[in-house]
Write a protein that holds these residues in place. Sequence first.
Motif, short mmCIF file in Angstrom:
data_model
loop_
_atom_site.label_atom_id
_atom_site.label_comp_id
_atom_site.label_asym_id
_atom_site.label_seq_id
_atom_site.Cartn_x
_atom_site.Cartn_y
_atom_site.Cartn_z
N UNK A 43 4.58 0.83 2.26
CA UNK A 43 3.49 0.12 2.97
C UNK A 43 2.72 1.02 3.95
N UNK A 44 3.44 1.89 4.66
CA UNK A 44 2.80 2.72 5.68
C UNK A 44 1.74 3.65 5.09
N UNK A 45 1.97 4.09 3.87
CA UNK A 45 1.02 5.01 3.24
C UNK A 45 0.08 4.32 2.27
N UNK A 46 0.14 2.99 2.22
CA UNK A 46 -0.67 2.28 1.21
C UNK A 46 -1.29 1.03 1.83
N UNK A 47 -1.92 1.20 2.98
CA UNK A 47 -2.54 0.03 3.61
C UNK A 47 -4.01 0.29 3.91
N UNK A 149 -2.46 6.32 9.13
CA UNK A 149 -1.07 5.95 9.44
C UNK A 149 -0.03 6.96 8.92
N UNK A 150 -0.22 7.54 7.72
CA UNK A 150 0.77 8.56 7.33
C UNK A 150 0.82 9.74 8.31
N UNK A 151 -0.34 10.09 8.91
CA UNK A 151 -0.33 11.18 9.90
C UNK A 151 0.46 10.76 11.13
N UNK A 251 1.07 -7.65 -4.34
CA UNK A 251 0.29 -6.43 -4.51
C UNK A 251 -1.13 -6.65 -4.00
N UNK A 252 -1.70 -5.60 -3.41
CA UNK A 252 -3.10 -5.61 -3.00
C UNK A 252 -3.79 -4.44 -3.67
N UNK A 306 5.79 -2.10 -7.25
CA UNK A 306 4.94 -2.09 -8.44
C UNK A 306 3.48 -1.95 -8.06
N UNK A 307 2.95 -0.73 -8.20
CA UNK A 307 1.60 -0.47 -7.72
C UNK A 307 0.55 -0.59 -8.83
#
Length: 427
Positions: A43-47, A149-151, A251-252, A306-307
Motif C-alpha cells: 500500500x505504501x508504494x501504491x497509493x 511516500x516510498x521516499x 483493488x484501485x 493482486x494488482x
Amino acid sequence: MAERIAVIGGGILGLAVARRLGRVVPGSTVTVFEKEHDVAQHQTGRNSGVVHAGLYYKPGSLKATLCRRGVGLLREYCEARGIRYEECGKVVVAVDDSELGRLDDIAQRATANGVPDTRMLDATELRTIEPHARGVAALHSPTTAIVDYPAVARALRADILDAGGAVRTGAEVIGVDDGPAGVRLRLRVRGSAPVAPNGNHHTAAVDGGTVRVVSESVGPFDRLISCAGLHSDEVAALTGEDSSPRIIPFRGDYWLLRPDRRDLVRGLIYPVPDPRYPFLGIHLTKRVDGEILVGPNAVLATAREGYTVGTVDRGDLRQTLSWPGFQKMAKTHWRTGAKEILRTASRRAFVAEARRYVPELRTADVVRGPAGVRAQAVARDGSLVDDFVLAVRGRVVHVRNAPSPGATASLAIAEHIVADAVPERTS
Ligand SMILES: Cc1cc2nc3c(=O)[nH]c(=O)nc-3n(C[C@H](O)[C@H](O)[C@H](O)COP(=O)(O)OP(=O)(O)OC[C@H]3O[C@@H](n4cnc5c(N)ncnc54)[C@H](O)[C@@H]3O)c2cc1C
C-alpha cells in the motif's frame, strides 16, 4: 533493562512505529521483519500520494485526530529530510445541486477537524483555481499536499538503522509464540536475507532452483507490534486474536494523463464522495513526479496482493467469499460492485466518471497506470470499518485497520501506538 522489540511490516506504518520506539525506549533493540525484498512494496508504494488535510473524517475519530496531527509531523519530517512535499491544494467539486448538501457536510467536518484555510467556492471561483473543472460549487483546501511516500519510508528505514535497529527484508513472519519468556517469531526467510546466529534454521524448500527458503526462529522479544497491512488479520490470528474484522482487499486501478494533457489539472480535483463508502471516488491527482493520476476505482480483488485483473490467489479468494461479513456486504452493495467492475473493464466508463467534473477529458487522453490494493477491514456484520483500529493486548499490538489516510497519519499513528504500548516512557 534494555528491551527487544519486533515490528512486523516494512510499510510506512511499521517503519514509523519502529523509528518511534527506538527514540522513546532508550537502549532498546528494534527489528522490523518485512517479507518482501524491499520496504514500501504494497500500500505504501501504491497509493495516490496525497497528504490529506482531514476534510472528511468524523470529528473526534482516530482518523480525524491522527490525520491532523500526522500532517504537521509529516511536513516537518519531509522538510528535515529534504523530501519533496508540495502543497498543491485540492478542490472537492459538487457537479449539481443534489451534491450540495453532502459538500456542506464535508465543509462542516473540515471546520470541526481544524483544517486550515478551507473555503467554499462558487462555479466562477472554482475556475480560477482549476480552470478545466466544472461544478456548481466546490470546497477548496489549499493545504492538501502531495508527497513521495516510498521516499518517506526509505528515510524512516535509514533513521532506524542509524539508531542501531535492523530492517530484515525477505523475512516473513509465519508463527508467533507469546510465552512466559517473551514473544518468539517463526520466520520464512527467502533469498540472501541473513540468518540470525541464534535462529534454528533448515533448508525447507528450493524455490525455482535458485532461491533458498529457510525457516528460522527468533526471539524472545519483550514487545511485538504488527503493521501487516493486507495481512493484518492473518497475523492477528497467529496470536489468537478474533477473526473479525477480516481484511477484504479492494483493488484501485489508475490511469495516467498523457503528457500533453497534463495541463487539464493544476493540483487535486475530487468528486463529492458517496458517504456509504470509505473510498473517495475517482479523482485527478498530481504526483510529485509531475504525472497526473486518474483513479482509483474500488473493485473486489481476487488476491490480497493482486494488482492486475487476472491475478487470483485461491486461498485469499476462499477466505473472502467464506467470510460472513463479506456475504452480508455483497448483498447490500452489489449494485455499486457491479458498476465498479464495469469501470474496470471499460476505459470509456472509467474516464466518463472523471469527465463529470473535468468535461474536456477524453477517453484517448489516458494510458494504463499503476494499481494498488486497499486493506479494508470488514466486520462480521458486513459493515466496512471506517476508523483506524488498533488492538492492544499486553505486549502485543495489532494494527487491524489503517486505510487512507493511513500514510498521511503514519507518524501520528506511531506516536499513538507507542504511547499505548509503552505508556511509562511517553507519559
Ligand atoms: C489505492 C490506494 C490509494 C491510497 N491513497 C492514499 C493517499 O493518497 N493518502 C494516504 O494518506 N493514504 C492513502 N492510502 C492508504 C495508505 O497507503 C495506507 O494507509 C498505508 O500505506 C498503510 O501502511 P502500512 O504500513 O499499514 O501498509 P503496507 O504499506 O501495505 O505495509 C504492510 C507491510 O507488511 C508486510 N507484511 C505483511 N505480512 C507480513 C508478514 N507475515 N511478515 C512480514 N511482513 C509482512 C507487507 O509485505 C507490507 O510491506 C491509499 C491506499 C491505497 C491502496
